[in-house]
Scaffold this motif. Structure first.
Motif, PDB file in Angstrom:
ATOM      1  N   GLU A 257       0.813  -1.210   0.000  1.00  0.00           N
ATOM      2  CA  GLU A 257       0.000   0.000   0.000  1.00  0.00           C
ATOM      3  C   GLU A 257       0.851   1.266   0.000  1.00  0.00           C
ATOM      4  N   THR A 258       2.135   1.103  -0.357  1.00  0.00           N
ATOM      5  CA  THR A 258       2.979   2.272  -0.587  1.00  0.00           C
ATOM      6  C   THR A 258       3.653   2.110  -1.936  1.00  0.00           C
ATOM      7  N   LEU A 259       3.897   3.230  -2.595  1.00  0.00           N
ATOM      8  CA  LEU A 259       4.542   3.185  -3.909  1.00  0.00           C
ATOM      9  C   LEU A 259       5.945   2.590  -3.840  1.00  0.00           C
ATOM     10  N   PRO A 260       6.787   2.953  -2.862  1.00  0.00           N
ATOM     11  CA  PRO A 260       8.098   2.302  -2.803  1.00  0.00           C
ATOM     12  C   PRO A 260       8.017   0.790  -2.670  1.00  0.00           C
ATOM     13  N   ALA A 261       7.040   0.278  -1.924  1.00  0.00           N
ATOM     14  CA  ALA A 261       6.930  -1.168  -1.747  1.00  0.00           C
ATOM     15  C   ALA A 261       6.571  -1.883  -3.035  1.00  0.00           C
ATOM     16  N   ALA A 262       5.886  -1.211  -3.945  1.00  0.00           N
ATOM     17  CA  ALA A 262       5.528  -1.846  -5.218  1.00  0.00           C
ATOM     18  C   ALA A 262       6.763  -2.227  -6.016  1.00  0.00           C
ATOM     19  N   PHE A 263       7.867  -1.541  -5.774  1.00  0.00           N
ATOM     20  CA  PHE A 263       9.117  -1.853  -6.456  1.00  0.00           C
ATOM     21  C   PHE A 263       9.938  -2.899  -5.700  1.00  0.00           C
ATOM     22  N   GLU A 264       9.435  -3.386  -4.567  1.00  0.00           N
ATOM     23  CA  GLU A 264      10.168  -4.373  -3.765  1.00  0.00           C
ATOM     24  C   GLU A 264       9.277  -5.538  -3.343  1.00  0.00           C
ATOM     25  N   MET A 265       8.331  -5.937  -4.179  1.00  0.00           N
ATOM     26  CA  MET A 265       7.444  -7.031  -3.796  1.00  0.00           C
ATOM     27  C   MET A 265       8.214  -8.335  -3.627  1.00  0.00           C
ATOM     28  N   ASP A 266       9.055  -8.671  -4.571  1.00  0.00           N
ATOM     29  CA  ASP A 266       9.861  -9.892  -4.442  1.00  0.00           C
ATOM     30  C   ASP A 266      10.715  -9.837  -3.186  1.00  0.00           C
ATOM     31  N   GLU A 267      11.328  -8.698  -2.968  1.00  0.00           N
ATOM     32  CA  GLU A 267      12.239  -8.566  -1.842  1.00  0.00           C
ATOM     33  C   GLU A 267      11.501  -8.686  -0.508  1.00  0.00           C
ATOM     34  N   ILE A 268      10.305  -8.119  -0.422  1.00  0.00           N
ATOM     35  CA  ILE A 268       9.523  -8.214   0.810  1.00  0.00           C
ATOM     36  C   ILE A 268       9.108  -9.661   1.068  1.00  0.00           C
ATOM     37  N   LEU A 269       8.655 -10.353   0.029  1.00  0.00           N
ATOM     38  CA  LEU A 269       8.339 -11.770   0.192  1.00  0.00           C
ATOM     39  C   LEU A 269       9.567 -12.557   0.642  1.00  0.00           C
ATOM     40  N   HIS A 270      10.710 -12.240   0.068  1.00  0.00           N
ATOM     41  CA  HIS A 270      11.941 -12.966   0.403  1.00  0.00           C
ATOM     42  C   HIS A 270      12.340 -12.728   1.851  1.00  0.00           C
ATOM     43  N   ALA A 271      12.215 -11.489   2.310  1.00  0.00           N
ATOM     44  CA  ALA A 271      12.583 -11.173   3.692  1.00  0.00           C
ATOM     45  C   ALA A 271      11.715 -11.912   4.693  1.00  0.00           C
ATOM     46  N   LEU A 272      10.486 -12.231   4.303  1.00  0.00           N
ATOM     47  CA  LEU A 272       9.523 -12.894   5.194  1.00  0.00           C
ATOM     48  C   LEU A 272       9.200 -14.311   4.732  1.00  0.00           C
ATOM     49  N   ARG A 273      10.066 -14.900   3.923  1.00  0.00           N
ATOM     50  CA  ARG A 273       9.710 -16.129   3.191  1.00  0.00           C
ATOM     51  C   ARG A 273       9.375 -17.309   4.087  1.00  0.00           C
ATOM     52  N   GLY A 274       9.822 -17.295   5.345  1.00  0.00           N
ATOM     53  CA  GLY A 274       9.498 -18.387   6.252  1.00  0.00           C
ATOM     54  C   GLY A 274       8.128 -18.275   6.898  1.00  0.00           C
ATOM     55  N   ARG A 275       7.456 -17.100   6.709  1.00  0.00           N
ATOM     56  CA  ARG A 275       6.172 -16.902   7.388  1.00  0.00           C
ATOM     57  C   ARG A 275       5.144 -16.151   6.546  1.00  0.00           C
ATOM     58  N   VAL A 276       5.494 -15.698   5.370  1.00  0.00           N
ATOM     59  CA  VAL A 276       4.555 -14.870   4.615  1.00  0.00           C
ATOM     60  C   VAL A 276       3.546 -15.739   3.863  1.00  0.00           C
ATOM     61  N   ALA A 277       2.279 -15.316   3.889  1.00  0.00           N
ATOM     62  CA  ALA A 277       1.209 -16.054   3.217  1.00  0.00           C
ATOM     63  C   ALA A 277       0.700 -15.347   1.980  1.00  0.00           C
ATOM     64  N   GLY A 278       1.054 -14.087   1.797  1.00  0.00           N
ATOM     65  CA  GLY A 278       0.576 -13.387   0.617  1.00  0.00           C
ATOM     66  C   GLY A 278       0.819 -11.899   0.695  1.00  0.00           C
ATOM     67  N   LEU A 279       0.458 -11.235  -0.398  1.00  0.00           N
ATOM     68  CA  LEU A 279       0.463  -9.781  -0.491  1.00  0.00           C
ATOM     69  C   LEU A 279      -0.955  -9.327  -0.818  1.00  0.00           C
ATOM     70  N   ASN A 280      -1.259  -8.111  -0.417  1.00  0.00           N
ATOM     71  CA  ASN A 280      -2.601  -7.565  -0.617  1.00  0.00           C
ATOM     72  C   ASN A 280      -2.511  -6.219  -1.328  1.00  0.00           C
ATOM     73  N   CYS A 281      -3.410  -5.991  -2.277  1.00  0.00           N
ATOM     74  CA  CYS A 281      -3.497  -4.701  -2.967  1.00  0.00           C
ATOM     75  C   CYS A 281      -4.260  -3.704  -2.084  1.00  0.00           C
ATOM     76  N   GLY A 282      -3.554  -3.022  -1.235  1.00  0.00           N
ATOM     77  CA  GLY A 282      -4.183  -1.999  -0.400  1.00  0.00           C
ATOM     78  C   GLY A 282      -4.368  -0.726  -1.203  1.00  0.00           C
ATOM     79  N   ARG A 283      -5.373  -0.725  -2.053  1.00  0.00           N
ATOM     80  CA  ARG A 283      -5.482   0.285  -3.109  1.00  0.00           C
ATOM     81  C   ARG A 283      -5.626   1.705  -2.586  1.00  0.00           C
ATOM     82  N   TRP A 284      -6.382   1.908  -1.496  1.00  0.00           N
ATOM     83  CA  TRP A 284      -6.612   3.284  -1.052  1.00  0.00           C
ATOM     84  C   TRP A 284      -5.346   3.893  -0.484  1.00  0.00           C
TER      85      TRP A 284
END
Length: 552
Positions: A257-284
Motif C-alpha cells: 500500500e505504498t509506492l516504494p513497496a511496489a518496487f520491492e514485492m519480491d524482496e519483501i516476500l523474500h525477507a519474510l519467506r518463512g512466514r509470509v502467506a501473501g500480499l494484498n493490494c491496499g489500493r486506497w
C-alpha cells in the motif's frame, strides 16, 4: 519522565510507564506483558528509528527530482528461483475477507459473517484512544477464547459468537512502523505502536491459536522496503522464541500500500519467506502513497478520487505485478477493498452500488487474485458468488500471469482526469467528517454510502494539498509561465486557497443536524486542522500523527 510501573499485588516493572488508565487494563497489561514490551522496545527501537530515517532520506531524494525504481542491489532476489514456505490449511481459501475495527460488536458480527477471514484492524479503522486499544485487545482475547458477547445498550439484542468451526479465520492488523504508542513509555520513550498491538495480542492468544492451527495470523501495513519487512521478521521470530512457539508459526500477509513497496514485492516476500502467506493490494493507501511520494513532481498530479479507479493504467499495472509476483513465489495475491455499504430506502441506487462491487470483483478474479476484501457483511454474498463462479479451486496460484511485463514507467504513469467542483467539495467533506469522528474515537465512518477509514481520508487530504500547492511545486521544479500556474476545476475556476476557504466555511451549513453525525461536536476542530494541514508548506506525512496528539 522515568518511573517504575507497579500493579497492585505484583512486582514492579522498571522504567515502564503507563500514561493512562482505563477499565480492564490491569488484567491485560500484567507485569509479564510489560516486561515483554520493554524487551521488544530495547531490542528493536533503534532499528525502527533507522528505518524511519531511511524513509525520510529516500523521500528527500524523491522531492529533489528522483523517481522510484527497482533496486539494482537486489536483482538476484528478483531473478532467483525460490518460494515462500507452504501455506497453513486455514489460509488456503481466502476468497472473501471482511475488515473492521476491534470493538466487540464488530468483532462478533465479522467472525459470524460468513466471510472466510476477518481482519481485525488496529490501524486504519480504529481510532487509537487508550480506551479503544484496551477494549479491542480484551475483545480479541475473549473472541479467541469463545466467550465474547455484546449487549445492545437498550438490552434489545444480545450478540454472541457462533461455534468456532463456523467463524471466519482471525487475522490482526497492527499499526505501522511510523506510529508511536504514547500511553506506554519505556526508558522515557514511547513504544512502537505496532509492537504494542502485536505483543499484547500474541502474549494472550498465541498458544490457543497455535493449538487450533489458527496462527497467530497478522496483516502488516505501510511497509516501504524489504528492510522494514526483515525487521518485522526478526520481531516475530523473537516473539515465537519468548512464547515457546515453533519458528514460522506466526504467519503474515503484507499490504502493498505504498509506492516504494511496489518496487520491492519480491524482496519483501523474500525477507519474510518463512512466514509470509501473501500480499494484498491496499489500493486506497496506495493511491495516497502515490500522491505523497511524488508530491514534488508537478507532472504526477492525480485527478479527483472518484476517477482514480483500478482501470487507471498505473493501478492496473500494480495489481498485475502483485499477482505475477505472488504466484511465482507460492503466495496469495489478495485483491482490494469494496467500500460500498447497503443503501437503505433507495433500491435503484443500492442495485447500482452492488453492480459496481460485482464488476470490481469480476475484474479481480479474472486477473488472477486469490481473494478479495469487503467492508460490510452485506457484500459477502456478492463477492463470494463472483469468486465461486470463476475460481472453483481454493486459490489461483496456477495463474502465473506470464503475460505481465510491468516496468518502472508503468507503475508511475500519471492518470488522466479532471477535478470537478463536486469532487473538490467531497474531499473537503470526507476529510473533515472523518477527522471529526476519529478525534471523537470512531475510526470507521459511513459517509455517502461508503465506509471511510484513515486511508480514504488521507487521499482526500493529500489531494487537496497537492492541488492547492501546485504553483509552488511547479516553480520549484523549474516550470514557468502557465506551467507554474494554478490547477483549474473542470468549470474553469482556479483551485486556490479562496476555493478551500469557501468550502470550509460552507461545510457546516451543508451538514444538516450535524450534531447527530459521528464526531459532530468536533466538526469545527476538524475544519481548523484541515485548514492548517492544507496551508502547510510541506505535506504532512500522515494525517493521524498530528491528530493523535489530540486523543486521550
Amino acid at each position: 519522565m522515568s518511573a517504575v510501573m507497579t500493579l497492585p499485588g505484583n512486582d514492579p516493572v522498571e522504567n515502564v510507564v503507563l500514561a493512562a488508565t482505563t477499565d480492564g487494563q490491569a488484567q491485560l497489561l500484567t507485569p509479564a506483558v510489560l516486561d515483554l514490551l520493554a524487551d521488544l522496545h530495547r531490542r528493536f527501537e533503534s532499528r525502527r528509528q533507522a528505518r524511519l530515517a531511511a524513509r525520510r532520506e529516500r523521500q528527500a531524494r524523491f522531492d529533489a527530482g528522483e523517481l522510484p525504481d527497482f533496486r539494482d542491489d537486489t536483482r538476484a532476489i528478483r531473478d532467483g528461483d525460490w518460494q515462500v514456505a507452504p501455506l497453513p490449511d486455514a489460509l488456503r481459501n481466502r476468497r472473501v475477507e471482511i475488515t473492521g475495527p476491534v470493538e466487540p460488536k464488530t468483532v462478533i458480527n465479522a467472525l459470524n459473517s460468513g466471510a472466510n477471514c476477518f481482519m481485525a484492524d488496529f490501524e486504519d479503522s480504529t481510532s487509537p484512544t487508550w480506551a479503544n486499544l484496551v477494549l479491542g485487545q480484551r475483545a480479541l482475547r475473549k473472541a479467541v477464547a469463545g466467550t465474547l458477547d455484546w449487549m445492545a445498550p437498550d438490552g434489545a439484542k444480545h450478540y454472541t459468537l457462533r461455534p468456532a468451526d463456523e467463524q471466519a479465520v482471525l487475522l490482526v492488523r497492527p499499526r505501522g512502523w511510523h506510529l508511536d504508542e504514547k500511553h506506554v513509555l519505556v526508558d522515557d520513550a514511547p513504544l512502537a505502536a505496532g509492537l504494542f498491538d502485536v505483543a499484547v495480542f500474541a502474549f494472550h492468544n498465541a498458544a490457543a491459536l497455535a493449538a487450533r492451527d489458527r496462527g497467530p495470523y497478522l496483516y502488516l501495513p505501510k511497509l516501504e522496503s524489504m528492510e522494514e519487512a526483515a525487521l518485522w521478521d526478526d520481531v516475530l521470530g523473537h516473539l515465537e522464541q519468548v512464547l515457546g512457539l515453533p519458528a514460522g508459526q506466526i504467519k503474515v500477509t503484507v499490504l502493498i500500500e505504498t509506492l516504494p513497496a511496489a518496487f520491492e514485492m519480491d524482496e519483501i516476500l523474500h525477507a519474510l519467506r518463512g512466514r509470509v502467506a501473501g500480499l494484498n493490494c491496499g489500493r486506497w493507501d496506495y493511491i495516497f502513497s502515490y500522491i505523497k511520494t511524488l508530491r514534488a513532481h508537478p507532472d504526477r498530479v492525480l485527478p479527483e478520487r472518484g476517477q482514480v479507479t483500478m482501470a487507471q493504467p498505473f493501478l492496473r499495472a500494480y495489481s498485475d505485478l502483485l499477482i505475477q509476483t505472488c504466484h511465482r513465489r507460492g503466495a496469495h495475491a489478495m485483491g482490494g477493498m469494496a467500500a460500498q455499504i447497503p443503501i437503505s430506502g433507495d433500491a435503484e441506487a443500492n442495485d447500482a452500488a452492488l453492480a459496481k462491487v460485482r464488476a470490481d470483483k469480476l475484474r479481480e478474479v479474472r486477473a488472477g487474485h486469490d481473494g478479495t476484501w469487503v467492508a460490510h457483511p452485506a457484500l459477502i454474498p456478492v463477492a463470494r458468488r463472483v469468486f465461486d463462479e470463476r475460481m472453483p479451486t481454493s486459490h489461483q496460484h496456477h495463474v502465473g500471469r506470464e503475460d505481465v511485463c510491468v516496468g518502472r514507467a508503468d507503475l508511475l504513469q500519471a492518470p488522466v482526469g479532471t477535478v470537478t467542483r463536486a469532487g473538490f467539495d467531497n474531499n473537503v467533506e470526507v476529510c473533515v467528517r472523518y477527522l471529526a469522528a476519529w478525534l471523537d474515537g470512531n475510526g470507521c465512518v459511513p459517509i455517502h454510502w461508503l465506509m471511510e477509514d484513515a486511508a480514504t481520508a488521507e487521499i482526500a487530504r493529500a489531494q487537496l494539498w497537492q492541488w492547492l500547492h501546485h504553483p509552488a511545486i511547479a516553480r520549484a521544479a523549474g516550470r514557468s509561465g502557465d506551467a507554474a500556474g494554478p490547477l483549474y476545476l473542470d468549470d474553469g475556476e482556479p483551485i486556490d486557497f479562496a476555493l478551500l476557504e469557501r468550502a470550509l466555511i460552507g461545510l457546516p451549513g451543508k451538514l444538516a443536524d450535524r450534531m447527530r453525525l459521528p464526531g459532530g461536536s468536533r466538526i469545527n476542530e476538524a475544519i481548523g486542522m484541515l485548514d492548517r494541514l492544507c496551508h502547510a508548506e510541506e505535506l504532512a506525512e500522515f494525517l493521524t500523527i498530528p491528530a493523535y496528539r489530540r486523543l486521550d
